[in-house]
Write a protein that holds these residues in place. Structure first.
Motif, PDB file in Angstrom:
ATOM      1  N   ARG A  65       0.985  -1.109  -0.188  1.00 42.20           N
ATOM      2  CA  ARG A  65      -0.076  -0.151  -0.098  1.00 42.20           C
ATOM      3  C   ARG A  65       0.914   1.415   0.140  1.00 42.20           C
ATOM      4  O   ARG A  65       0.301   2.414   0.041  1.00 42.20           O
ATOM      5  CB  ARG A  65      -0.872   0.130   1.376  1.00 42.20           C
ATOM      6  CG  ARG A  65      -2.047   0.968   1.162  1.00 42.20           C
ATOM      7  CD  ARG A  65      -3.151   0.653   2.498  1.00 42.20           C
ATOM      8  NE  ARG A  65      -2.308   0.261   3.685  1.00 42.20           N
ATOM      9  CZ  ARG A  65      -2.109   1.214   4.566  1.00 42.20           C
ATOM     10  NH1 ARG A  65      -2.402   2.563   4.655  1.00 42.20           N
ATOM     11  NH2 ARG A  65      -1.618   0.847   5.687  1.00 42.20           N
ATOM     12  N   ASP A  75      -0.613  -4.237   3.816  1.00 42.52           N
ATOM     13  CA  ASP A  75      -1.925  -4.826   4.295  1.00 42.52           C
ATOM     14  C   ASP A  75      -1.958  -5.970   4.315  1.00 42.52           C
ATOM     15  O   ASP A  75      -1.564  -6.793   3.567  1.00 42.52           O
ATOM     16  CB  ASP A  75      -3.031  -4.074   3.457  1.00 42.52           C
ATOM     17  CG  ASP A  75      -3.453  -2.608   3.662  1.00 42.52           C
ATOM     18  OD1 ASP A  75      -2.901  -1.997   4.494  1.00 42.52           O
ATOM     19  OD2 ASP A  75      -4.091  -2.323   2.569  1.00 42.52           O
ATOM     20  N   LYS A  84      -8.786  -6.866   7.352  1.00 46.43           N
ATOM     21  CA  LYS A  84      -7.717  -6.319   6.783  1.00 46.43           C
ATOM     22  C   LYS A  84      -6.936  -5.731   8.079  1.00 46.43           C
ATOM     23  O   LYS A  84      -7.250  -5.061   8.929  1.00 46.43           O
ATOM     24  CB  LYS A  84      -7.986  -5.375   5.792  1.00 46.43           C
ATOM     25  CG  LYS A  84      -6.680  -4.710   5.021  1.00 46.43           C
ATOM     26  CD  LYS A  84      -7.107  -3.774   3.897  1.00 46.43           C
ATOM     27  CE  LYS A  84      -7.778  -4.251   3.114  1.00 46.43           C
ATOM     28  NZ  LYS A  84      -7.885  -3.552   1.613  1.00 46.43           N
ATOM     29  N   TYR A  86      -4.076  -2.979   8.546  1.00 51.89           N
ATOM     30  CA  TYR A  86      -3.488  -1.939   7.998  1.00 51.89           C
ATOM     31  C   TYR A  86      -2.110  -1.678   8.680  1.00 51.89           C
ATOM     32  O   TYR A  86      -2.126  -1.330   9.946  1.00 51.89           O
ATOM     33  CB  TYR A  86      -4.288  -0.592   7.974  1.00 51.89           C
ATOM     34  CG  TYR A  86      -5.505  -0.730   6.891  1.00 51.89           C
ATOM     35  CD1 TYR A  86      -5.506  -0.365   5.717  1.00 51.89           C
ATOM     36  CD2 TYR A  86      -6.616  -1.324   7.535  1.00 51.89           C
ATOM     37  CE1 TYR A  86      -6.619  -0.475   5.128  1.00 51.89           C
ATOM     38  CE2 TYR A  86      -7.947  -1.155   6.944  1.00 51.89           C
ATOM     39  CZ  TYR A  86      -7.621  -0.809   5.639  1.00 51.89           C
ATOM     40  OH  TYR A  86      -8.857  -0.849   4.682  1.00 51.89           O
TER      41      TYR A  86
END
Length: 192
Positions: A65, A75, A84, A86
């Motif tokens: 990302r 991620d 997910k 992050y």
């Protein structure tokens, strides 16, 4: 005589109503679908161009990302579980206090919805990994967050989000399933 006959009919009607209303169709509390959680093994994310490596579950995917300014963001995506993690990374350059406080304030922005926020430390002196796991109880947007650092050069942060409306009861089994993976991530995190 008419009154006693009317009384007998009324009593019999009441008994009939009670008998016919009792059945096995008892209203049940609202439930949630059973979630089948897949068996998992762990793999290592160790991209040579990244300043860290860690273990992640093979039921998840790593998606880059990063941007030009933040090239080491990834991620950890659980496509079957609609979740997910992050993960962001910042290099510490005499700004540890600022970076750490920024991460802490991000966690505590959830106090509006959180019933409780607990902090659990993880320390690995030999690997210079010092981490803090935040568990947010209640219907918060993020159920689990964490930070990890060596306090000198590296700062790694993560937050678990589900791609649905927060409901702690319905996501509890999945949250616990992924919590194991987050703990494994923290325990296996190494700086390069």
């Amino acid at each position: 005589m008419k009154k006693s006959r009317l009384l007998v009919i009324s009593i019999m009607a009441a008994i009939f109503a009670v008998i016919t209303s009792c059945s096995n169709d008892v209203p049940r509390p609202r439930g949630y679908f059973r979630i089948s959680l897949p068996e998992k093994e762990y793999e290592t994310f160790a991209n040579d161009s990244f300043p860290y490596k860690f273990d992640y579950a093979n039921v998840a995917n790593i998606e880059r990302r990063g941007t030009k300014d933040e090239p080491y963001w990834v991620d950890v995506v659980y496509p079957r579980l609609n979740a997910k993690i992050y993960c962001s990374y910042k290099q510490v350059n005499n700004n540890f206090r600022e970076v750490n406080e920024d991460a802490r304030s991000f966690v505590y922005k959830h106090t509006i919805k959180a019933d409780d926020i607990t902090e659990q430390p993880y320390l690995d002196d030999s690997a210079k990994v010092y981490a803090l796991l935040y568990e947010l109880k209640g219907n918060t947007a993020s159920a689990i967050q964490f930070v990890a650092t060596d306090s000198v050069k590296h700062f790694f942060r993560g937050a678990l989000y589900f791609n649905n409306t927060p409901n702690q009861d319905s996501v509890a089994p999945v949250r616990e399933y992924i919590r194991e993976d987050i703990i494994r991530l923290l325990e296996s995190l190494r700086w390069k």
